[in-house]
Design an enzyme around this catalytic site. Structure first.
Site, PDB file in Angstrom:
ATOM      1  N   VAL A 140       0.831  -1.205   0.000  1.00  0.00           N
ATOM      2  CA  VAL A 140       0.000   0.000   0.000  1.00  0.00           C
ATOM      3  C   VAL A 140       0.865   1.254   0.000  1.00  0.00           C
ATOM      4  CG1 VAL A 140      -1.766   1.308   1.239  1.00  0.00           C
ATOM      5  CG2 VAL A 140      -1.905  -1.188   1.140  1.00  0.00           C
ATOM      6  N   GLU A 199     -10.196   6.346   5.876  1.00  0.00           N
ATOM      7  CA  GLU A 199     -11.148   5.806   4.906  1.00  0.00           C
ATOM      8  C   GLU A 199     -10.746   4.419   4.408  1.00  0.00           C
ATOM      9  OE1 GLU A 199     -14.210   5.129   3.197  1.00  0.00           O
ATOM     10  OE2 GLU A 199     -14.234   7.308   3.337  1.00  0.00           O
ATOM     11  N   GLY A 234     -10.977  -0.526   1.886  1.00  0.00           N
ATOM     12  CA  GLY A 234      -9.927  -0.370   0.886  1.00  0.00           C
ATOM     13  C   GLY A 234     -10.327   0.724  -0.066  1.00  0.00           C
ATOM     14  N   ILE A 271     -13.222   0.973  -1.491  1.00  0.00           N
ATOM     15  CA  ILE A 271     -14.665   1.234  -1.443  1.00  0.00           C
ATOM     16  C   ILE A 271     -14.926   2.370  -0.457  1.00  0.00           C
ATOM     17  CG2 ILE A 271     -16.942   0.257  -0.984  1.00  0.00           C
ATOM     18  CD1 ILE A 271     -15.653  -2.526  -1.261  1.00  0.00           C
ATOM     19  N   ASP A 317      -9.681 -10.095  10.492  1.00  0.00           N
ATOM     20  CA  ASP A 317      -9.702  -8.922   9.609  1.00  0.00           C
ATOM     21  C   ASP A 317     -11.112  -8.344   9.529  1.00  0.00           C
ATOM     22  OD1 ASP A 317      -8.333  -7.330   7.301  1.00  0.00           O
ATOM     23  OD2 ASP A 317     -10.146  -8.130   6.383  1.00  0.00           O
ATOM     24  N   LYS A 349     -12.734  -4.562  11.024  1.00  0.00           N
ATOM     25  CA  LYS A 349     -13.466  -3.634  10.171  1.00  0.00           C
ATOM     26  C   LYS A 349     -14.868  -3.343  10.706  1.00  0.00           C
ATOM     27  CE  LYS A 349     -10.878  -4.969   6.038  1.00  0.00           C
ATOM     28  NZ  LYS A 349     -10.914  -5.717   4.759  1.00  0.00           N
ATOM     29  N   GLY A 370      -6.174  -4.516  -2.426  1.00  0.00           N
ATOM     30  CA  GLY A 370      -5.345  -4.302  -3.607  1.00  0.00           C
ATOM     31  C   GLY A 370      -4.531  -3.039  -3.475  1.00  0.00           C
TER      32      GLY A 370
END
Length: 420
Positions: free
Chosen positions: A12, A124, A129, A131, A196, A200, A298
């Site tokens: 990232v 954000e 990710g 979205i 994970d 979230k 991604g």
């Protein structure tokens, strides 16, 4: 010119730097000022890059430079990320992060620190990710009271379950394929064991209901116990198996939060979300259901969300974005065992007839399911009445006492009710 430091140059972090450099002019137009990456913090060496001169291994270089106004944290983990981010916020530097573990564990504390020092702490990219979900909830849905949130929040597990559903793969084979394609890590525990997704949904629950929800307070199940047999029974029942993060406010004011596999009716929008795609359904009291959909991970989708927060920070250097929640603690999260649910059970006994008789004796009226080539002695059924998890656990014990083994159990999603 606004000077920025990026902490971390992994997947990232490198994407963030590349986007900031390759989209320099368009970003400057949107931010109303040029944004320059002055430092990149990483303990590794990256020779030969066009921006190799920007690297430093010393955090103090960033902390002590008054020119740095915005810091991007993409290191991952809680430590030393928490200490570094805290130092930056305490000096009035705004911080942007994609680090879901950091926000889920330390979000309330860091938001308070940002407020005290007139800085911004934006995240954000930590949930969806690429979205958008944090900003829409805070701004676009601001007139709504959020009633519930349910999301497919992990692309790796969704890919595995999709392969099991579509291609009749075993869990082990689907996981191996996900690792081969780079969707799953060599150690996939955080994904397949639900951690994970838990982090979230904790962030979304904290944002929606105003009190910090910690991962340790959330009952979390992954997909390691979901078999191909369960997927086949669910398909025959008109459902798909998905790993969901769910939350809603209960009647007594506490917050129900759960991470677990669910049977989702195929008419639900979430049931059709396949492969590495994620989707988050937010129900507002005025809007009804709103669905946010896309690839949740991604390099570039996540980097895009991070850079959008950098631009937001650049436009609000002298003013705070309103984004906060109070600290949590005991009494915030509801005891999931007291919540009434319907469940799917797969049970094994010496004979199918014996298992079916025991199921009806213990649970009363049930709906039996079928699948091709089911072995002798295996049955599957769905309970008709919603009962508390506590009561269902007791009934499982009664089944065991009757000579039956509960091979698996999965909750049914109830989107018609005011909760999942």
């Amino acid at each position: 010119m606004i000077q920025v430091a990026v902490m971390g140059h992994g997947v990232v972090g490198s994407g963030v730097v590349e986007v900031l450099l390759s989209h320099h002019d368009s970003i400057a137009k949107r931010a109303k000022e040029e944004i320059n990456v002055k430092y990149i913090l990483d303990l590794r060496d990256f020779p030969g890059l066009p921006y190799s001169e920007k690297f430093t291994k010393d955090f103090e270089v960033i902390a002590s430079d008054p020119e740095i106004r915005i810091v991007v944290e993409v290191m991952g983990g809680v430590h030393p990320a928490f200490e570094f981010v805290s130092r930056c916020l305490a000096q009035g530097k705004s911080v942007v992060t994609s680090n879901k573990e950091l926000v889920a564990e330390k979000g309330a504390e860091l938001l308070q620190l940002a407020e005290q020092h007139n800085a911004n702490f934006l995240f954000e990219a930590s949930v969806g990710g690429g979205i958008p979900i944090i900003r829409p909830m805070v701004q676009c849905l601001a007139a709504n009271e959020v009633k519930q949130i349910a999301g497919i929040l992990n692309g790796t597990t969704n890919f595995i379950l999709t392969k099991m559903i579509r291609e009749q793969m075993s869990f082990e084979d689907a996981l191996a394929l996900a690792q081969k394609l780079g969707y799953a890590e060599r150690n996939p525990a955080a994904d397949i064991e639900g951690h994970d997704t838990c982090r979230k949904i904790c962030i979304l629950a904290s944002l929606a209901f105003g009190r910090h929800v910690y991962p340790r307070q959330v009952h979390t199940e992954g997909i390691t116990g979901v078999s191909l047999a369960d997927v086949e029974y669910a398909d025959g029942f008109g459902c798909a198996v998905k790993l969901l993060g769910c939350t809603h406010r209960t009647d007594d004011g506490t917050v129900y939060v759960m991470t677990a596999p669910y049977l989702i009716p195929r008419e639900s929008q979430l049931a059709g979300v396949d492969d590495v795609f994620n989707a988050i359904m937010v129900e507002g009291d005025e809007t009804g259901d709103v669905l946010f959909y896309g690839k949740g991970a991604g390099k570039y989708p996540t980097a895009s969300a991070v850079v959008a927060d950098v631009i937001d920070c650049a436009k609000h250097l002298e003013a705070r974005k309103y984004l906060s929640w109070a600290d949590g603690g005991d009494g915030v999260v509801a005891d999931y065992r007291k919540t009434a649910v319907r469940k799917y059970f797969r049970v094994c006994a010496s004979s199918s007839a014996e298992a079916a008789a025991a199921a009806e004796k213990v649970f009363g009226t049930v709906t039996f399911l079928s699948r091709a080539d089911a072995p002798a002695g295996e049955i599957a059924f769905v309970t008709s009445a919603a009962e508390t998890e506590e009561a269902l656990d007791q009934k499982c014990a009664e089944l065991a006492g009757a000579g039956c083994t509960v091979a698996s159990q999965i909750r049914l999603a109830d989107f018609e009710a005011s909760h999942i």
